[in-house]
Design an enzyme around this catalytic site. Structure first.
Site, PDB file in Angstrom:
ATOM      1  N   ASP A   8      -1.262  -6.291  -1.843  1.00 48.32           N
ATOM      2  CA  ASP A   8      -1.503  -7.555  -1.154  1.00 48.32           C
ATOM      3  C   ASP A   8      -2.694  -7.338  -0.217  1.00 48.32           C
ATOM      4  O   ASP A   8      -3.366  -6.290  -0.283  1.00 48.32           O
ATOM      5  CB  ASP A   8      -0.234  -8.056  -0.432  1.00 48.32           C
ATOM      6  CG  ASP A   8       0.094  -7.270   0.824  1.00 48.32           C
ATOM      7  OD1 ASP A   8      -0.537  -6.222   1.072  1.00 48.32           O
ATOM      8  OD2 ASP A   8       0.986  -7.705   1.582  1.00 48.32           O
ATOM      9  N   HIS A   9      -2.942  -8.302   0.668  1.00 45.86           N
ATOM     10  CA  HIS A   9      -4.084  -8.184   1.584  1.00 45.86           C
ATOM     11  C   HIS A   9      -3.943  -6.986   2.519  1.00 45.86           C
ATOM     12  O   HIS A   9      -4.926  -6.348   2.877  1.00 45.86           O
ATOM     13  CB  HIS A   9      -4.248  -9.478   2.389  1.00 45.86           C
ATOM     14  CG  HIS A   9      -2.996  -9.913   3.080  1.00 45.86           C
ATOM     15  ND1 HIS A   9      -1.895 -10.374   2.386  1.00 45.86           N
ATOM     16  CD2 HIS A   9      -2.640  -9.919   4.393  1.00 45.86           C
ATOM     17  CE1 HIS A   9      -0.932 -10.664   3.245  1.00 45.86           C
ATOM     18  NE2 HIS A   9      -1.356 -10.402   4.461  1.00 45.86           N
ATOM     19  N   CYS A  66       1.085  -2.381   0.120  1.00 47.49           N
ATOM     20  CA  CYS A  66       1.086  -3.527   1.037  1.00 47.49           C
ATOM     21  C   CYS A  66       0.890  -2.954   2.438  1.00 47.49           C
ATOM     22  O   CYS A  66       0.515  -1.790   2.578  1.00 47.49           O
ATOM     23  CB  CYS A  66       2.339  -4.400   0.895  1.00 47.49           C
ATOM     24  SG  CYS A  66       3.882  -3.701   1.506  1.00 47.49           S
ATOM     25  N   GLY A  67       1.089  -3.744   3.477  1.00 48.38           N
ATOM     26  CA  GLY A  67       0.803  -3.267   4.827  1.00 48.38           C
ATOM     27  C   GLY A  67       1.623  -2.039   5.185  1.00 48.38           C
ATOM     28  O   GLY A  67       1.091  -0.995   5.564  1.00 48.38           O
ATOM     29  N   THR A  68       2.936  -2.173   5.068  1.00 44.72           N
ATOM     30  CA  THR A  68       3.826  -1.045   5.358  1.00 44.72           C
ATOM     31  C   THR A  68       4.260  -0.310   4.100  1.00 44.72           C
ATOM     32  O   THR A  68       4.791   0.797   4.184  1.00 44.72           O
ATOM     33  CB  THR A  68       5.110  -1.549   6.039  1.00 44.72           C
ATOM     34  OG1 THR A  68       5.742  -2.490   5.148  1.00 44.72           O
ATOM     35  CG2 THR A  68       4.814  -2.215   7.372  1.00 44.72           C
ATOM     36  N   GLY A  71       7.822  -4.012   1.901  1.00 45.50           N
ATOM     37  CA  GLY A  71       8.118  -5.246   1.162  1.00 45.50           C
ATOM     38  C   GLY A  71       7.843  -5.103  -0.326  1.00 45.50           C
ATOM     39  O   GLY A  71       8.668  -5.503  -1.168  1.00 45.50           O
ATOM     40  N   HIS A  99      11.975  14.904  -9.020  1.00 47.33           N
ATOM     41  CA  HIS A  99      13.413  14.613  -9.048  1.00 47.33           C
ATOM     42  C   HIS A  99      13.737  13.170  -9.424  1.00 47.33           C
ATOM     43  O   HIS A  99      14.798  12.918  -9.988  1.00 47.33           O
ATOM     44  CB  HIS A  99      14.036  14.919  -7.671  1.00 47.33           C
ATOM     45  CG  HIS A  99      14.165  16.384  -7.396  1.00 47.33           C
ATOM     46  ND1 HIS A  99      14.899  16.888  -6.344  1.00 47.33           N
ATOM     47  CD2 HIS A  99      13.642  17.468  -8.038  1.00 47.33           C
ATOM     48  CE1 HIS A  99      14.832  18.220  -6.352  1.00 47.33           C
ATOM     49  NE2 HIS A  99      14.060  18.593  -7.357  1.00 47.33           N
ATOM     50  N   HIS A 134      18.446  16.168 -13.031  1.00 49.27           N
ATOM     51  CA  HIS A 134      17.969  14.937 -12.394  1.00 49.27           C
ATOM     52  C   HIS A 134      18.054  13.736 -13.325  1.00 49.27           C
ATOM     53  O   HIS A 134      18.212  12.606 -12.868  1.00 49.27           O
ATOM     54  CB  HIS A 134      16.533  15.132 -11.889  1.00 49.27           C
ATOM     55  CG  HIS A 134      16.417  16.286 -10.963  1.00 49.27           C
ATOM     56  ND1 HIS A 134      17.042  16.313  -9.731  1.00 49.27           N
ATOM     57  CD2 HIS A 134      15.804  17.486 -11.104  1.00 49.27           C
ATOM     58  CE1 HIS A 134      16.807  17.478  -9.150  1.00 49.27           C
ATOM     59  NE2 HIS A 134      16.054  18.206  -9.965  1.00 49.27           N
TER      60      HIS A 134
HETATM   61  C1  RB5 Z   1       1.740  -8.845   5.163  1.00 46.39           C
HETATM   62  O1  RB5 Z   1       1.350  -9.318   6.401  1.00 46.39           O
HETATM   63  C2  RB5 Z   1       2.780  -7.771   5.312  1.00 46.39           C
HETATM   64  O2  RB5 Z   1       3.989  -8.329   5.681  1.00 46.39           O
HETATM   65  C3  RB5 Z   1       2.912  -6.985   4.031  1.00 46.39           C
HETATM   66  O3  RB5 Z   1       1.694  -6.392   3.718  1.00 46.39           O
HETATM   67  C4  RB5 Z   1       3.918  -5.862   4.030  1.00 46.39           C
HETATM   68  O4  RB5 Z   1       3.734  -5.003   5.121  1.00 46.39           O
HETATM   69  C5  RB5 Z   1       5.321  -6.257   3.834  1.00 46.39           C
HETATM   70  O5  RB5 Z   1       6.239  -5.435   3.802  1.00 46.39           O
END
Ligand code: RB5
Length: 146
Positions: A8-9, A66-68, A71, A99, A134
């Site tokens: 994603d962005h 994604c950011g973290t 998600g 594993h 495994h």
């Molecule tokens: C987008 O703002 C952010 O929520 C997404 O990249 C991610 O971190 C979701 O888990």
């Protein structure tokens, strides 16, 4: 082996760094987007990669950012046959292949810097599944899908 990439962005910049590493090392891949920093919904990109892997008879691998990384890994793991592993260190990346036979590597673009991110990708792509005991554990996870 087919390799599919998407973000994603929040993961766009790290995805672009990963592409440079893949290009340098002449590793083929298909980039399924996103292609800008404009806001998009990460589940759509998790689905694109999961569908491609399942269309490749489960033989393909994917990298999602994604950011973290949270998600997009939650979303990817909803799909049959997908074992998406969110990794922020090299040891976890290695173990996710040895594993867990992870078929998607997930990174957090706002958590993991590009040098470490690329190192994690390199280890993940070059580590085989150990099989043996495994596989039995993975079969139990697969049974949850049925
Ligand atoms: C987008 O703002 C952010 O929520 C997404 O990249 C991610 O971190 C979701 O888990």
């Amino acid at each position: 082996m087919a390799l599919f990439l998407a973000s994603d962005h929040g993961g766009f910049e790290l995805k672009e760094e990963i592409k440079k590493y893949l290009d340098t090392n002449k590793i083929d891949y298909k980039d399924l987007g996103t292609n800008t920093s404009e806001s998009v919904d990460y589940p759509d990109y998790a689905k694109k990669v999961a569908d491609e892997i399942n269309n490749a008879d489960g033989e393909g691998k994917g990298i999602l950012v994604c950011g973290t990384g949270i998600g997009i890994s939650i979303a990817a793991n909803k799909f049959r046959g997908i074992r998406a592993a969110l990794c922020g260190d090299s040891f976890s990346a290695k173990m996710s292949r040895l594993h867990n036979n992870a078929n998607i590597l997930v990174l957090g673009g706002r958590v993991t810097g590009s040098a470490l991110g690329v190192e994690i990708v390199d280890i993940w792509l070059n580590t085989p599944f150990e099989g043996g005991r495994h596989q039995k554990r993975l079969d139990k996870i697969t049974a949850f899908e049925n």
